[in-house]
Scaffold this active site. Structure first.
Site, PDB file in Angstrom:
ATOM      1  N   SER A   1       2.816 -12.069   3.020  1.00 12.58           N
ATOM      2  CA  SER A   1       1.510 -12.722   3.106  1.00 12.58           C
ATOM      3  C   SER A   1       1.038 -12.832   4.549  1.00 12.58           C
ATOM      4  CB  SER A   1       1.573 -14.126   2.481  1.00 12.58           C
ATOM      5  OG  SER A   1       1.804 -14.060   1.099  1.00 12.58           O
TER       6      SER A   1
ATOM      7  N   GLY B   1      -2.381  -6.009  -3.600  1.00 19.11           N
ATOM      8  CA  GLY B   1      -3.456  -6.867  -4.071  1.00 19.11           C
ATOM      9  C   GLY B   1      -3.960  -7.800  -2.987  1.00 19.11           C
TER      10      GLY B   1
ATOM     11  N   ARG C   1      -5.988  -4.551 -11.770  1.00 21.16           N
ATOM     12  CA  ARG C   1      -5.973  -5.980 -11.484  1.00 21.16           C
ATOM     13  C   ARG C   1      -7.387  -6.529 -11.318  1.00 21.16           C
ATOM     14  NH1 ARG C   1      -1.325  -6.944  -7.070  1.00 21.16           N
ATOM     15  NH2 ARG C   1      -1.798  -9.116  -7.591  1.00 21.16           N
TER      16      ARG C   1
ATOM     17  N   GLN D   1      -5.529 -15.979  -2.506  1.00 21.22           N
ATOM     18  CA  GLN D   1      -6.270 -14.737  -2.280  1.00 21.22           C
ATOM     19  C   GLN D   1      -7.773 -14.970  -2.361  1.00 21.22           C
ATOM     20  OE1 GLN D   1      -4.828 -11.504  -4.665  1.00 21.22           O
ATOM     21  NE2 GLN D   1      -2.796 -11.553  -3.778  1.00 21.22           N
TER      22      GLN D   1
ATOM     23  N   ASP E   1       5.043 -16.296  -7.367  1.00 25.38           N
ATOM     24  CA  ASP E   1       5.729 -15.022  -7.131  1.00 25.38           C
ATOM     25  C   ASP E   1       7.226 -15.097  -7.422  1.00 25.38           C
ATOM     26  OD1 ASP E   1       3.521 -13.507  -6.443  1.00 25.38           O
ATOM     27  OD2 ASP E   1       3.650 -14.011  -4.317  1.00 25.38           O
TER      28      ASP E   1
ATOM     29  N   LYS F   1      -0.808 -10.410 -12.174  1.00 21.73           N
ATOM     30  CA  LYS F   1      -0.037  -9.943 -11.026  1.00 21.73           C
ATOM     31  C   LYS F   1       0.146  -8.426 -11.078  1.00 21.73           C
ATOM     32  CE  LYS F   1       0.657 -13.600  -8.545  1.00 21.73           C
ATOM     33  NZ  LYS F   1       0.279 -13.608  -7.113  1.00 21.73           N
TER      34      LYS F   1
ATOM     35  N   ARG G   1       3.258 -10.289 -15.830  1.00 22.91           N
ATOM     36  CA  ARG G   1       4.655 -10.680 -15.645  1.00 22.91           C
ATOM     37  C   ARG G   1       5.202 -11.505 -16.798  1.00 22.91           C
ATOM     38  NH1 ARG G   1       4.567 -11.621  -9.148  1.00 22.91           N
ATOM     39  NH2 ARG G   1       4.918  -9.442  -8.576  1.00 22.91           N
TER      40      ARG G   1
END
EC number: 2.5.1.19
Length: 428
Positions: free
Chosen positions: A21, A93, A122, A169, A317, A344, A348
């Site tokens: 990140s 992403g 996505r 994000q 995550d 994601k 997931r």
């Protein structure tokens, strides 16, 4: 519950690569800053490298200073060039969403942003809609609210936004758009999401006015100069070996050094400690606005715990590897309030449930998560990674701990975030 079949080797000290990140954001803030910056500890995984190459094509001068270290010279945000070709973000992403925000706020910028097949599935409406309300021109080329995205940079207007979900994000894309266009933005979210972008603004001398923990305003002027960035190890990558160290046999601790301990990212430690895990934080310090420390992880007897909704944004995550910890826990495992997992690198929830069922685990899937009772045994299986690095690494940890033979359809996705993962796993 499953029982570990291995103990730690004599070498009980590891490092993990730089924070993904922060690596992405460092590139973007280098672009927004005037002059020369240095980056140390950069994650040389495919995702951040795609972001770095994209901005290099828009005018950043990048040279290597050694492993994980770069010199980056920016002409300043107003002098970035429209790229001659399509900007390819691969599987990143974070890279595509944050870059879309920044580029949308640069008048005269023209760019098309795309990625691999997984990335192009996505959702992008979550950033497109608020950016358009700010005055941006961001459209989905295929008209399906997915990448590729076509951007025509505009002078944006002051904006106030209440986000329907806690997403770093979305928050960062809008804040970066404001920084690029020299406008004010007021932002409010439902729960605290990771705040690396805000930390970087403060580190560079910007001011953020907080009205509450989930509500803030950023106002110009924004005059950022090139500087030196030191990036800590990624706690999302460390999470695989934290779980490994907790679930392994014996009594010797595993030392994981130089890990970023941003308060918005350490939900993984809270959950694992609530499950009975013994984790000590030592050598605490602050660098470039981020809290850092070393982790001592001891083999522990884990138990099922309730993971509260407020923790979900900070562990989103890490849920795949937390699920593996659940297989070694008394009482099993449950995750809920995690609809975001479906958006994601893969869905997931479905990816984890599908693979757990291949192992012979009886799993109940619901829209926002899944649960299973205490597991006694699992069977050999072929794992489908769904082009998702965290799925691959989670089940690789399981195979190592349990001694069960697992094959994988493709593990190349691991390189997007954790080059060297399998070498470290072999060494411990």
């Amino acid at each position: 519950m499953l029982q570990p079949q291995i103990k730690l080797n004599a070498k009980n000290e590891i490092y993990v690569p730089g924070d993904k990140s922060i690596s992405h954001r460092t590139v973007l803030f280098c672009a927004l800053s005037q002059g020369k910056s240095e980056i140390h500890g950069f994650l040389e995984g495919e995702d951040p490298l795609h972001t770095l190459r994209c901005f290099e094509s828009m005018g950043l001068s990048v040279s290597s200073l050694g492993k994980g270290s770069y010199s980056v010279v920016s002409p300043g945000k107003q002098n970035l060039n429209s790229p001659k070709g399509v900007l390819d973000f691969g599987n990143a992403g974070t890279g595509i969403r944050l870059s879309a925000g920044l580029l949308a706020g640069l008048p005269g910028m023209n760019a098309t942003l795309t990625g691999d097949a997984s990335l192009c599935k996505r959702p992008m409406a979550r950033i497109m809609n608020p950016l358009q309300e700010m005055g941006a021109s961001v459209i989905s080329v295929e008209g399906n609210d997915r990448a590729p995205l076509r951007i025509e940079g505009k002078q944006l207007k002051d904006y106030s936004y209440v986000s329907p979900i806690a997403s770093a994000q979305i928050k960062s894309a809008l804040v970066l758009a404001a920084l690029a266009s020299d406008i004010s933005i007021e932002y409010k979210e439902s729960e605290v999401s990771r705040d690396h972008t805000e930390n970087m603004i403060r580190f560079l001398g910007g001011t953020i006015t907080h009205h509450s923990s989930v509500h803030f305003t950023v106002k110009p002027p924004y005059h950022f100069e090139g500087t030196k960035y030191v990036i800590p190890g990624d706690i999302s990558s460390a999470a695989f070996f934290i779980v490994f160290g907790l679930c392994v046999g014996g009594s010797e601790p595993l030392l994981i050094k130089n890990i970023g301990l941003n308060p918005s990212r350490i939900g993984i430690l809270t959950v694992l400690q609530n499950m009975g895990g013994k984790i000590e934080i030592i050598a605490k310090r602050v660098e470039c606005g981020e809290e850092i420390g070393d982790l001592l992880v001891y083999p522990s007897k884990l138990k099922r715990t309730v993971i509260t909704e407020d923790l979900i944004p900070s562990i989103i995550d890490e849920i795949p590897i937390l699920t593996i910890a659940g297989l070694f826990s008394e009482g099993g495992f449950q995750i809920s309030h995690a609809e975001e997992l479906r958006a994601k690198e893969s869905d997931r929830i479905r990816s984890m449930v599908s693979n757990l069922e291949r192992l012979g685990v009886k799993v109940k899937e619901v829209n926002d998560g899944y649960e299973f009772d205490e597991v006694g045994t699992i069977q050999n299986a072929k794992i489908e990674t769904f082009m998702d690095h965290r799925i691959a690494m989670s089940f690789a940890i399981l195979s190592k701990l349990s001694g069960v033979s697992l094959s994988f359809d493709d593990t190349s996705w691991v390189d997007t975030s954790f080059p060297g993962f399998f070498e470290i796993l072999k060494s411990v």
